[in-house]
Design an enzyme around this catalytic site. Sequence first.
Site, mmCIF file in Angstrom:
data_model
loop_
_atom_site.group_PDB
_atom_site.id
_atom_site.type_symbol
_atom_site.label_atom_id
_atom_site.label_comp_id
_atom_site.label_asym_id
_atom_site.label_seq_id
_atom_site.Cartn_x
_atom_site.Cartn_y
_atom_site.Cartn_z
ATOM 1 N N CYS A 66 0.820 -1.211 0.000
ATOM 2 C CA CYS A 66 0.000 0.000 0.000
ATOM 3 C C CYS A 66 0.853 1.258 0.000
ATOM 4 C CB CYS A 66 -0.865 0.065 1.272
ATOM 5 S SG CYS A 66 -2.256 -1.072 1.263
ATOM 6 N N CYS A 126 -2.770 4.969 2.533
ATOM 7 C CA CYS A 126 -3.917 4.096 2.237
ATOM 8 C C CYS A 126 -4.925 4.122 3.383
ATOM 9 C CB CYS A 126 -3.465 2.661 2.009
ATOM 10 S SG CYS A 126 -4.850 1.564 1.603
ATOM 11 N N CYS A 146 -2.388 -3.089 -3.561
ATOM 12 C CA CYS A 146 -3.697 -2.906 -2.946
ATOM 13 C C CYS A 146 -4.661 -2.341 -3.989
ATOM 14 C CB CYS A 146 -3.541 -1.930 -1.778
ATOM 15 S SG CYS A 146 -5.066 -1.268 -1.122
ATOM 16 N N CYS A 165 -5.759 1.661 -2.703
ATOM 17 C CA CYS A 165 -4.916 2.854 -2.862
ATOM 18 C C CYS A 165 -4.080 2.805 -4.133
ATOM 19 C CB CYS A 165 -4.028 3.060 -1.636
ATOM 20 S SG CYS A 165 -2.796 1.745 -1.412
HETATM 21 ZN ZN LIG Z 1 -3.890 0.223 0.137
#
Ligand SMILES: [Zn+2]
Length: 361
Positions: free
Chosen positions: A46, A50, A77, A80
């Site tokens: 991330c 995030c 992810c 994000c």
């Molecule tokens: Zn994330």
Amino acid sequence: MLAEPEIVPPHEAPLTEAEMRAAVAARDAGFDGCFVYAVRSTGVYCRPGCPSRAARPENLSFHAGPAEAEAAGFRPCRRCRPDAPALSERQAQTITRACRLIEAAETPPSLDALARASGLSPFHFHRIFKAVTGVTPAAYAQAHRAARAADSLAEGKSVTESIYAAGYGAPSRFYADGAERLGMSPSAYRKGGAGERIAFATGPCALGLVLVAATERGICAILLGDDADALRSDLAARFPKADLTEGDADFAATVADVVRLVAAPGGAFELPLDIGGTAFQQRVWQALRRIPAGTTATYAEIARAIGEPAAVRAVAMACGANALAVAIPCHRVVRSDGALSGYRWGTARKTALLAREGVKR
Ligand SMILES: [Zn+2]
């Protein structure tokens, strides 16, 4: 000299793990692009900002960027999108295109037209434009007209002629918003170095040719290139009214100092500089001089350092207007994703300067 805000040198040192942990705990989006973190239990990595649920600290690992996280077996992810350009980067691209539209238009485009061209609602467009550039679209158009007027002033047109050529209806409008943005009065700018004696010389350096020019107060231009005539024309365009004379034998020592600086851009450089430019440009250039050799900073970091966090694009333009290559180290400014971005004297020279400072890319 202007009073300056306290400047924190960006990227003074690499982030420590404790700093990265703190950034993740605070979901601090200001660190997006500086590093990514991965979560062992989910296999996902991330951005620091995030908004996902916090992971257990013992499951976190830290990586320089998406490539490293993926090499370690993590996947991006979906929330994000750490592998996609940052939202701020995409917005900056949209707004840069809008700036180009404004600059190319004879009369400033309407807010509706700009928003349509950007694929955004007028309200959203106005808000993002202001966030990216620090000014409204209308103010940007005004500043651009002021800059156009400055260009024709430098070409030697009369003040009144320039004002009308730049699309101002009446001189009073120009003085109302143009002079402030130029950072000086039109008549002062009109001088273009009038009455100034500038000595210059061109010589070979580690990156091709370098032209060095100086007034009585200090070095006013360091220009890099491959063609002596082109460098001289560039100098003449920057100081159209100055009396340009070939430097004498003493001046050779100044050139030698600059040649040494280009060969070792991280080294000390003690010669005085005669820095022109607007008040805003001077603040940006002073901030650039505080970036330690061997490190880089982003346009956004410089904008924050001068206390104008929203003026990222204006900072980039001031970097592009720098006339003192290497001595004002605009080559140490990179994009927030670490990409080099442009350099007035060619990206190859930027890469070479950073390599000579020991910046690994
Ligand atoms: Zn994330």
